[in-house]
Design an enzyme around this catalytic site. Structure first.
Site: not given
Length: 167
Positions: A83, A85, A121, A129, A135, A147-148
């Site tokens: 993951y 982060m 995420h 991003a 890419k 989520y945030y």
């Protein structure tokens, strides 16, 4: 020239990666404060340190300009996945290949260790991003509402990449 293509050979030669350890974890903390709208807790830094080579600081001509911090997670059945982060590069150093070098390091390391999946995420409005990860073969696999906590928009995409085993 698109993002990541402007620096050429000279810029790539000036980028080096270094591991994150107790003695330089403050560099990661300073970068995160400058780069991200959220504050990371002690567990984030403990996970980053525990991931070993999956967390790196990037230096451009000996200046700390970026980082990638990962957490290794066990999936059902015991397989390990990575993951991401955080992955960030200070604005004046974007487009020189720093983020590419950081992400390629984690992709290569995952393949060498037979880790088949990497995910992360991304805030739904972070087009830069999202384009960057696409890419490298990441795909949006899910959307998580709210989520945030303290940033807008609060929704995120889950971007995932399946890595082929090393032959």
């Amino acid at each position: 020239m698109g993002a990541g293509g402007g620096g050429g050979e000279m810029a790539a030669a000036a980028i080096s990666l270094d591991g994150v350890r107790d003695k330089n974890v403050m560099q990661l903390k300073k970068l995160n404060t400058a780069l991200f709208p959220v504050r990371y807790n002690d567990k984030y830094y403990a996970d980053a340190l525990a991931s070993g080579d999956f967390t790196k600081l990037a230096y451009f001509s000996d200046i700390c300009v970026g980082s990638i911090a990962c957490r290794l997670e066990k999936k059902e059945g015991g397989a390990i996945c990575v993951y991401i982060m955080t992955l960030g590069v200070l604005a004046p150093y974007r487009g020189l290949g720093v983020g590419t070098k950081l992400l390629n390091h984690v992709l290569d390391l995952s393949q060498k260790q037979n880790i088949s999946e990497i995910y992360l995420h991304v805030q739904t409005n972070n087009d830069d991003a999202i384009g960057f990860y696409k890419k490298f073969g990441f795909e949006i696999t899910d959307t998580i509402r709210n989520y945030y906590m303290n940033i807008s928009p609060p929704d995120c995409y889950v971007l995932s990449k399946v890595i082929a085993p090393k032959k």
